[in-house]
Enzyme design. Structure first.
Site, mmCIF file in Angstrom:
data_model
loop_
_atom_site.group_PDB
_atom_site.id
_atom_site.type_symbol
_atom_site.label_atom_id
_atom_site.label_comp_id
_atom_site.label_asym_id
_atom_site.label_seq_id
_atom_site.Cartn_x
_atom_site.Cartn_y
_atom_site.Cartn_z
ATOM 1 N N ASN A 164 0.640 -1.299 -0.032
ATOM 2 C CA ASN A 164 0.009 0.109 0.041
ATOM 3 C C ASN A 164 0.912 1.265 -0.069
ATOM 4 O OD1 ASN A 164 0.894 0.019 2.437
ATOM 5 N ND2 ASN A 164 -1.197 -0.589 3.528
ATOM 6 N N GLN A 172 -6.063 3.123 18.482
ATOM 7 C CA GLN A 172 -6.774 2.980 17.306
ATOM 8 C C GLN A 172 -7.771 1.712 17.582
ATOM 9 O OE1 GLN A 172 -4.301 4.775 13.365
ATOM 10 N NE2 GLN A 172 -4.593 2.438 13.640
ATOM 11 N N HIS A 175 -7.786 5.789 10.170
ATOM 12 C CA HIS A 175 -6.450 5.156 9.555
ATOM 13 C C HIS A 175 -7.185 4.566 8.300
ATOM 14 C CE1 HIS A 175 -2.818 2.871 10.151
ATOM 15 N NE2 HIS A 175 -2.615 3.165 9.097
ATOM 16 N N ARG A 198 2.909 6.865 11.926
ATOM 17 C CA ARG A 198 2.444 6.463 13.205
ATOM 18 C C ARG A 198 2.280 7.648 14.209
ATOM 19 N NH1 ARG A 198 1.018 2.897 10.588
ATOM 20 N NH2 ARG A 198 1.312 0.742 10.776
HETATM 21 P P1 NDP Z 1 10.599 2.312 4.721
HETATM 22 O O1 NDP Z 1 10.843 1.330 5.781
HETATM 23 O O2 NDP Z 1 10.563 1.870 3.512
HETATM 24 O O3 NDP Z 1 10.980 3.463 4.937
HETATM 25 C C1 NDP Z 1 11.278 4.147 6.054
HETATM 26 C C2 NDP Z 1 12.383 5.253 5.775
HETATM 27 O O4 NDP Z 1 12.522 5.879 7.266
HETATM 28 C C3 NDP Z 1 13.652 4.537 5.567
HETATM 29 O O5 NDP Z 1 14.120 5.029 4.367
HETATM 30 C C4 NDP Z 1 14.693 4.882 6.567
HETATM 31 O O6 NDP Z 1 16.015 5.286 6.221
HETATM 32 C C5 NDP Z 1 13.895 5.992 7.295
HETATM 33 N N1 NDP Z 1 14.239 5.974 8.571
HETATM 34 C C6 NDP Z 1 14.148 4.797 9.635
HETATM 35 N N2 NDP Z 1 14.328 5.413 10.978
HETATM 36 C C7 NDP Z 1 14.908 6.704 10.795
HETATM 37 C C8 NDP Z 1 15.294 7.521 11.559
HETATM 38 N N3 NDP Z 1 15.598 7.225 13.007
HETATM 39 N N4 NDP Z 1 15.524 8.763 11.195
HETATM 40 C C9 NDP Z 1 15.388 9.209 9.956
HETATM 41 N N5 NDP Z 1 14.906 8.180 8.790
HETATM 42 C C10 NDP Z 1 14.714 7.192 9.503
HETATM 43 O O7 NDP Z 1 8.991 2.363 5.300
HETATM 44 P P2 NDP Z 1 7.653 2.760 4.451
HETATM 45 O O8 NDP Z 1 8.142 3.996 3.523
HETATM 46 O O9 NDP Z 1 7.006 1.749 3.808
HETATM 47 O O10 NDP Z 1 6.457 3.199 5.481
HETATM 48 C C11 NDP Z 1 6.852 3.985 6.427
HETATM 49 C C12 NDP Z 1 5.804 3.858 7.490
HETATM 50 O O11 NDP Z 1 4.653 4.318 7.221
HETATM 51 C C13 NDP Z 1 5.515 2.419 7.912
HETATM 52 O O12 NDP Z 1 6.599 1.856 8.969
HETATM 53 C C14 NDP Z 1 4.275 2.401 8.708
HETATM 54 O O13 NDP Z 1 4.361 2.786 10.179
HETATM 55 C C15 NDP Z 1 3.488 3.435 7.853
HETATM 56 N N6 NDP Z 1 2.600 3.068 7.093
HETATM 57 C C16 NDP Z 1 1.425 3.732 7.169
HETATM 58 C C17 NDP Z 1 0.049 3.532 6.440
HETATM 59 C C18 NDP Z 1 -0.940 3.928 6.513
HETATM 60 O O14 NDP Z 1 -2.140 3.571 6.082
HETATM 61 N N7 NDP Z 1 -1.275 5.298 6.964
HETATM 62 C C19 NDP Z 1 0.385 2.189 5.414
HETATM 63 C C20 NDP Z 1 1.881 1.730 5.152
HETATM 64 C C21 NDP Z 1 2.823 2.167 5.892
HETATM 65 P P3 NDP Z 1 17.567 4.999 6.822
HETATM 66 O O15 NDP Z 1 17.271 3.465 7.430
HETATM 67 O O16 NDP Z 1 18.412 5.453 5.877
HETATM 68 O O17 NDP Z 1 17.328 6.051 8.087
#
Ligand code: NDP
Length: 349
Positions: free
Chosen positions: A111, A278, A297, A249
């Site tokens: 998604n 939620q 959500h 989140r």
């Molecule tokens: P990904 O894991 O693909 O991307 C997350 C990014 O965040 C990575 O590129 C990572 O890069 C970066 N990141 C992680 N930790 C840190 C940090 N401490 N500081 C800065 N950057 C950070 O996840 P998605 O893009 O697929 O999804 C993100 C979130 O969205 C999911 O975890 C979920 O909680 C939420 N989500 C919500 C939905 C909804 O319906 N609202 C549906 C799907 C997802 P790096 O490791 O280089 O830091």
């Protein structure tokens, strides 16, 4: 059909709870399985807690999460698989699941585009003052000055995403078309060819990005060290009159700091679709705070997304029950540690 859809009551605030049990033949030649479907998931008397000690597999959506806390994991002595029908497995205590030898899996990629589209919608609706203007129209008004008193073009506004993974990068790609200078921060740099294509400015930390842009988008997963990292201090780094969007989140931000910043005018708007807990109680302050563009959500559960994560859920169940390996990219925790996508997206306590 269309007629049925027209009759459904979208505005109902009551959410009925249900529990039903169906027998489910996975492979006719092997064992029958019992499938319990319930929305009664909170509190020690809930159907979820009653059935949990017998469950081999728990399937939960992130949108209506069955929170698998450390306590519940201790009660779930037969549990082998916690399956997230969607993306984001933070409703499971991943550390406790790893220690209990439970496999956690989710439908990676199912998604991401659905959420990215929602973020673009929120950018446009906040900046152009869409929701209040729509309300004026629905109320029979023609107060154009009131509609536009907070309405701007997005062109030229600086947009920054904290996290440029599957969703964050898709948002940047879509917003490129609006001629907005684009910024990002995360721990790893994106490939230089992507940075050049999108004209991205990289920031070494969230503070630097927050100080620079007009719109901040949160797109990092929730794990212990990201919890509440967007607190009052971080919000105060943002420019006065800027916007904050969070479809990642709710616990990434400090709930009341957001409310206070909107009331003081430091933030011009907050939009998102993620809450804690939620379902959010009717009294949750984000339902009524000024200049909010909140929805339940729902961004990652469009019908298009549901078709994809239902297929992924079936695939994981077939692998698991058929004793064949679950696709690596679907794994979050396996064999006592982070695995697959879990190793890239999460940290344990
Ligand atoms: P990904 O894991 O693909 O991307 C997350 C990014 O965040 C990575 O590129 C990572 O890069 C970066 N990141 C992680 N930790 C840190 C940090 N401490 N500081 C800065 N950057 C950070 O996840 P998605 O893009 O697929 O999804 C993100 C979130 O969205 C999911 O975890 C979920 O909680 C939420 N989500 C919500 C939905 C909804 O319906 N609202 C549906 C799907 C997802 P790096 O490791 O280089 O830091």
């Amino acid at each position: 059909g269309t007629a049925d859809r027209n009759r459904s009551h979208w505005s109902t605030s009551k959410t009925p709870s249900y529990t039903k049990s169906v027998s489910w033949q996975h492979h006719p030649e092997t064992h029958g399985h019992e499938l319990i479907v319930t929305s009664d998931k909170d509190g020690p008397e809930s159907a979820f807690e009653r059935f949990l000690p017998d469950a081999d597999i728990v399937i939960s959506q992130p949108f209506w999460p069955a929170y698998l806390t450390r306590d519940r994991i201790e009660k779930a002595s037969k549990l082998k698989l916690a399956l997230t029908a969607g993306i984001g497995s933070d409703h499971v205590d991943l550390d406790a699941a790893a220690k209990a030898g439970i496999t956690v899996a989710e439908i990676t990629g199912s998604n991401s585009i659905s959420v990215a589209e929602h973020v673009v919608m929120m950018v446009l609706s906040l900046v152009r003052n869409y929701l209040p203007s729509h309300q004026i129209s629905a109320d029979g008004g023609w107060n154009i000055a009131d509609c536009v008193t907070r309405s701007y073009d997005v062109e030229g506004m600086h947009f920054g995403t904290i996290g440029a993974g599957r969703i964050g990068l898709a948002v940047l790609r879509k917003l490129k078309a609006f001629d907005m200078p684009l910024h990002y921060t995360q721990r790893h740099l994106l490939a230089s060819v992507i940075e050049e294509e999108l004209g991205l400015t990289y920031h070494p930390d969230a503070e630097s990005l927050a100080r620079t842009v007009d719109i901040v988008n949160l797109q990092v997963p929730l794990y212990p060290s990201t919890e509440h990292f967007f607190n009052q201090k971080m919000i105060s780094e943002m420019k006065r009159g800027s916007y904050l969007i969070n479809t990642a989140r709710a616990q990434l931000v400090d709930r009341d700091a957001v409310v206070n910043a909107l009331k003081s005018g430091h933030l011009a708007g907050y939009a998102g679709d993620v809450w804690f807990p939620q379902p959010a109680p009717a009294s949750h302050p984000w339902r009524t705070m000024p200049w909010n563009g909140m929805t339940p959500h729902m961004s990652g559960t469009s019908l298009s997304a549901q078709a994809r994560y239902a297929a992924g859920t079936l695939e994981i169940l077939e692998s698991f029950l058929g004793n064949s390996p679950i696709r690596e990219e679907y794994l979050i925790v396996d064999r006592g540690q982070l695995a697959g996508t879990g190793g890239k997206s999460y940290q344990l306590n």
